[in-house]
Design a protein around this motif. Structure first.
Motif, PDB file in Angstrom:
ATOM      1  N   ALA A 354     -43.873  32.338   1.020  1.00 44.43           N
ATOM      2  CA  ALA A 354     -43.032  33.536   1.112  1.00 44.43           C
ATOM      3  C   ALA A 354     -43.035  34.099   2.526  1.00 44.43           C
ATOM      4  O   ALA A 354     -41.990  34.469   3.066  1.00 44.43           O
ATOM      5  CB  ALA A 354     -43.523  34.594   0.121  1.00 44.43           C
ATOM      6  N   ALA A 355     -44.217  34.148   3.149  1.00 50.21           N
ATOM      7  CA  ALA A 355     -44.329  34.691   4.500  1.00 50.21           C
ATOM      8  C   ALA A 355     -43.589  33.830   5.509  1.00 50.21           C
ATOM      9  O   ALA A 355     -42.897  34.342   6.403  1.00 50.21           O
ATOM     10  CB  ALA A 355     -45.797  34.822   4.892  1.00 50.21           C
ATOM     11  N   LEU A 356     -43.708  32.517   5.381  1.00 51.04           N
ATOM     12  CA  LEU A 356     -43.034  31.614   6.319  1.00 51.04           C
ATOM     13  C   LEU A 356     -41.518  31.711   6.190  1.00 51.04           C
ATOM     14  O   LEU A 356     -40.790  31.614   7.181  1.00 51.04           O
ATOM     15  CB  LEU A 356     -43.505  30.181   6.112  1.00 51.04           C
ATOM     16  N   HIS A 357     -41.046  31.905   4.976  1.00 49.10           N
ATOM     17  CA  HIS A 357     -39.606  32.101   4.793  1.00 49.10           C
ATOM     18  C   HIS A 357     -39.160  33.428   5.399  1.00 49.10           C
ATOM     19  O   HIS A 357     -38.089  33.512   6.030  1.00 49.10           O
ATOM     20  CB  HIS A 357     -39.245  32.032   3.308  1.00 49.10           C
ATOM     21  N   MET A 358     -39.977  34.475   5.225  1.00 46.53           N
ATOM     22  CA  MET A 358     -39.648  35.770   5.825  1.00 46.53           C
ATOM     23  C   MET A 358     -39.567  35.665   7.335  1.00 46.53           C
ATOM     24  O   MET A 358     -38.738  36.307   7.982  1.00 46.53           O
ATOM     25  CB  MET A 358     -40.701  36.815   5.433  1.00 46.53           C
ATOM     26  N   ALA A 359     -40.436  34.836   7.918  1.00 46.31           N
ATOM     27  CA  ALA A 359     -40.461  34.663   9.366  1.00 46.31           C
ATOM     28  C   ALA A 359     -39.346  33.752   9.865  1.00 46.31           C
ATOM     29  O   ALA A 359     -39.141  33.625  11.079  1.00 46.31           O
ATOM     30  CB  ALA A 359     -41.815  34.094   9.792  1.00 46.31           C
ATOM     31  N   GLY A 360     -38.645  33.097   8.932  1.00 44.14           N
ATOM     32  CA  GLY A 360     -37.627  32.132   9.332  1.00 44.14           C
ATOM     33  C   GLY A 360     -38.226  30.871   9.914  1.00 44.14           C
ATOM     34  O   GLY A 360     -37.574  30.141  10.668  1.00 44.14           O
ATOM     35  N   ALA A 361     -39.485  30.604   9.549  1.00 44.47           N
ATOM     36  CA  ALA A 361     -40.222  29.484  10.135  1.00 44.47           C
ATOM     37  C   ALA A 361     -40.382  28.303   9.188  1.00 44.47           C
ATOM     38  O   ALA A 361     -40.735  27.201   9.626  1.00 44.47           O
ATOM     39  CB  ALA A 361     -41.608  29.962  10.583  1.00 44.47           C
ATOM     40  N   ALA A 362     -40.143  28.515   7.913  1.00 43.53           N
ATOM     41  CA  ALA A 362     -40.465  27.496   6.912  1.00 43.53           C
ATOM     42  C   ALA A 362     -39.744  26.171   7.159  1.00 43.53           C
ATOM     43  O   ALA A 362     -40.343  25.098   7.053  1.00 43.53           O
ATOM     44  CB  ALA A 362     -40.145  28.020   5.514  1.00 43.53           C
ATOM     45  N   ASP A 363     -38.468  26.237   7.512  1.00 45.80           N
ATOM     46  CA  ASP A 363     -37.690  25.007   7.680  1.00 45.80           C
ATOM     47  C   ASP A 363     -38.153  24.176   8.875  1.00 45.80           C
ATOM     48  O   ASP A 363     -37.857  22.987   8.960  1.00 45.80           O
ATOM     49  CB  ASP A 363     -36.206  25.338   7.834  1.00 45.80           C
ATOM     50  N   ASP A 364     -38.877  24.800   9.792  1.00 45.01           N
ATOM     51  CA  ASP A 364     -39.317  24.090  10.988  1.00 45.01           C
ATOM     52  C   ASP A 364     -40.723  23.529  10.862  1.00 45.01           C
ATOM     53  O   ASP A 364     -41.176  22.785  11.740  1.00 45.01           O
ATOM     54  CB  ASP A 364     -39.245  25.018  12.210  1.00 45.01           C
ATOM     55  N   PHE A 365     -41.457  23.895   9.804  1.00 48.15           N
ATOM     56  CA  PHE A 365     -42.782  23.318   9.593  1.00 48.15           C
ATOM     57  C   PHE A 365     -42.638  21.857   9.177  1.00 48.15           C
ATOM     58  O   PHE A 365     -41.633  21.452   8.579  1.00 48.15           O
ATOM     59  CB  PHE A 365     -43.533  24.097   8.511  1.00 48.15           C
ATOM     60  N   THR A 366     -43.644  21.062   9.487  1.00 48.05           N
ATOM     61  CA  THR A 366     -43.606  19.645   9.139  1.00 48.05           C
ATOM     62  C   THR A 366     -43.520  19.461   7.635  1.00 48.05           C
ATOM     63  O   THR A 366     -42.741  18.655   7.128  1.00 48.05           O
ATOM     64  CB  THR A 366     -44.858  18.928   9.664  1.00 48.05           C
ATOM     65  N   TYR A 367     -44.338  20.217   6.890  1.00 47.34           N
ATOM     66  CA  TYR A 367     -44.332  20.100   5.431  1.00 47.34           C
ATOM     67  C   TYR A 367     -44.785  21.411   4.803  1.00 47.34           C
ATOM     68  O   TYR A 367     -45.766  22.014   5.252  1.00 47.34           O
ATOM     69  CB  TYR A 367     -45.255  18.973   4.955  1.00 47.34           C
ATOM     70  N   ILE A 368     -44.047  21.838   3.784  1.00 46.05           N
ATOM     71  CA  ILE A 368     -44.410  23.027   3.008  1.00 46.05           C
ATOM     72  C   ILE A 368     -44.700  22.588   1.588  1.00 46.05           C
ATOM     73  O   ILE A 368     -43.840  22.031   0.907  1.00 46.05           O
ATOM     74  CB  ILE A 368     -43.274  24.068   2.982  1.00 46.05           C
ATOM     75  N   SER A 369     -45.919  22.826   1.132  1.00 44.80           N
ATOM     76  CA  SER A 369     -46.291  22.472  -0.237  1.00 44.80           C
ATOM     77  C   SER A 369     -46.000  23.635  -1.172  1.00 44.80           C
ATOM     78  O   SER A 369     -46.353  24.778  -0.883  1.00 44.80           O
ATOM     79  CB  SER A 369     -47.785  22.129  -0.306  1.00 44.80           C
ATOM     80  N   THR A 370     -45.348  23.328  -2.293  1.00 45.27           N
ATOM     81  CA  THR A 370     -45.095  24.359  -3.305  1.00 45.27           C
ATOM     82  C   THR A 370     -46.142  24.321  -4.413  1.00 45.27           C
ATOM     83  O   THR A 370     -46.036  25.037  -5.404  1.00 45.27           O
ATOM     84  CB  THR A 370     -43.695  24.160  -3.926  1.00 45.27           C
ATOM     85  N   ALA A 371     -47.155  23.484  -4.244  1.00 44.20           N
ATOM     86  CA  ALA A 371     -48.199  23.329  -5.267  1.00 44.20           C
ATOM     87  C   ALA A 371     -49.362  24.265  -4.969  1.00 44.20           C
ATOM     88  O   ALA A 371     -50.122  24.027  -4.036  1.00 44.20           O
ATOM     89  CB  ALA A 371     -48.684  21.880  -5.296  1.00 44.20           C
ATOM     90  N   GLY A 372     -49.481  25.322  -5.738  1.00 42.58           N
ATOM     91  CA  GLY A 372     -50.527  26.306  -5.485  1.00 42.58           C
ATOM     92  C   GLY A 372     -51.931  25.798  -5.721  1.00 42.58           C
ATOM     93  O   GLY A 372     -52.695  25.519  -4.791  1.00 42.58           O
TER      94      GLY A 372
END
Length: 394
Positions: A354-372
């Motif tokens: 959620a924080a990375l999306h708020m920062a507009g940074a999520a799409d630029d990370f190498t990998y975002i895991s949705t598995a908590g």
């Protein structure tokens, strides 16, 4: 890694039982966020393009082995058909799944069966009769030793789906065989929920950045008096032990050196920037709500010296300005380094995403895991039953 992927399987004319996680949010009978459904599309399309048929097996909610109509997977059919752009047949029983001849079939909530969470061998054997190949594409459920996540892999030719494959490769690159130096941001509210994570990471990292409410406990362990800041006095000794272990293993720990301090929590409330350290003494009604500018500078400088970065947890109360600055600024810096090809970034956890999306940074990370839970247990160094079963089946 020793597990097989879809590339290793002969799919022509085969029915493939695909364990997926489509435990999506629903309101008023409609799926409100189809992200998890979109994640399984590459696996489904790959199987179909190579002449296979797909039997989707998934859970929804926690029915605890009983039929609960409000937890029927039928509600996901419109979203599945929209994402996959094809008809999806819904069946309620194993007999229905066996008789179905359509290319894509969805079986009713597997957790309606008590044998699922019990990982009953007889129940797993019943499931195995429905297909010729087992494909696990639900990394988010891989920390559960259930019939459809672990038991099946021992009974039939098995492989990882595309989402599972991507997740495992990303985590392998981040922690098992990372490009060094490797660092991690670990934030959030409580040390108590991440003790095993911290103890494992200090053995494997070059740099550990601790933020959020967790950092308050570490600072208090060193002598800081932090007023009414969120912290866990019962875990101050644990914090000292983690710092001692980090010193022994050569892991540099970065704690906030300054912070935004306010007397109330709310959007736009007045705050002061206060130097943080062992000698810090705040008033009883003051609380630390974010890291300050010097801390941000120290963190971004640390990022500049890394090859790999793992991120789990925010650095402050990121939901409300002005206490979102540390998380937003450092996330954007990490994203910029990633885009420039200077840093591998892997992140996971609900608040983190959620924080990375708020920062507009999520799409630029190498990998975002949705598995908590599965992401955290992997980071803690635990064996995930669903992954271990795939490895054992090769």
């Amino acid at each position: 890694m020793t597990w097989k992927t879809l590339d290793d399987m002969d799919l022509e004319g085969k029915r493939v039982l695909v364990r997926v996680d489509i435990n999506v949010p629903v309101e008023k009978g409609k799926v409100t966020d189809a992200t998890r459904i979109e994640k399984i599309a590459p696996t489904v399309r790959d199987i179909l393009s190579r002449g296979g048929r797909v039997l989707l097996v998934a859970h929804f909610g926690r029915p605890k082995g009983k039929v609960v109509l409000d937890m029927s997977l039928r509600v996901t059919i419109p979203a599945l058909e929209n994402v996959l752009a094809r008809h999806v047949t819904f069946v309620e029983t194993f007999d229905g799944a066996e008789a179905a001849t359509n290319d894509v079939v969805l079986l009713e909530n597997i957790r309606f069966h008590p044998g699922e969470e019990a990982n009953d061998p007889a129940f797993a054997a019943e499931l195995a009769e429905l297909a010729q190949i087992y494909c696990n594409d639900a990394f988010s459920a891989a920390h559960r030793a259930h019939a459809s996540t672990e038991g099946l892999a021992h009974l039939m030719p098995s492989c990882a789906g595309r989402q599972m494959e991507a997740e495992l490769r990303a985590l392998e690159a981040a922690l098992s065989k990372p490009k060094r130096p490797v660092g991690a941001v670990v934030g959030g509210a409580k040390v108590s929920t991440k003790i095993e994570l911290l103890e494992n990471l200090v053995e494997k990292l070059d740099v550990l950045i601790i933020g959020g409410g967790m950092a308050n406990t570490f600072l208090a362990a060193q002598g800081a008096q932090l007023g009414k800041s969120l912290r866990e006095p019962d875990f101050e000794q644990t914090a000292r032990e983690i710092l001692d272990k980090a010193a022994r293993t050569g892991c540099r720990v970065i704690l906030p050196v300054d912070g935004k301090v306010a007397r109330s929590f709310g959007a736009g409330v007045p705050y002061d920037v206060v130097t943080m350290g062992a000698d810090t003494v705040l008033d009883e009604d003051q609380m630390v709500l974010d890291a300050g500018p010097q801390s941000i500078a120290a963190i971004t400088q640390a990022f500049d010296g890394l090859e790999t970065l793992i991120w789990n947890g925010p650095l402050g109360a990121f939901e409300i300005a002005p206490f979102d600055e540390a998380t937003m600024a450092t996330a954007r810096h990490a994203a910029a380094l990633t885009q420039a090809g200077k840093l591998i970034t892997v992140a996971g956890g609900g608040d983190t995403v959620a924080a990375l999306h708020m920062a507009g940074a999520a799409d630029d990370f190498t990998y975002i895991s949705t598995a908590g839970g599965a992401f955290l247990e992997w980071m803690e160094g635990k064996t995930l039953p669903g992954v271990a079963a795939l490895e054992a089946s090769t």
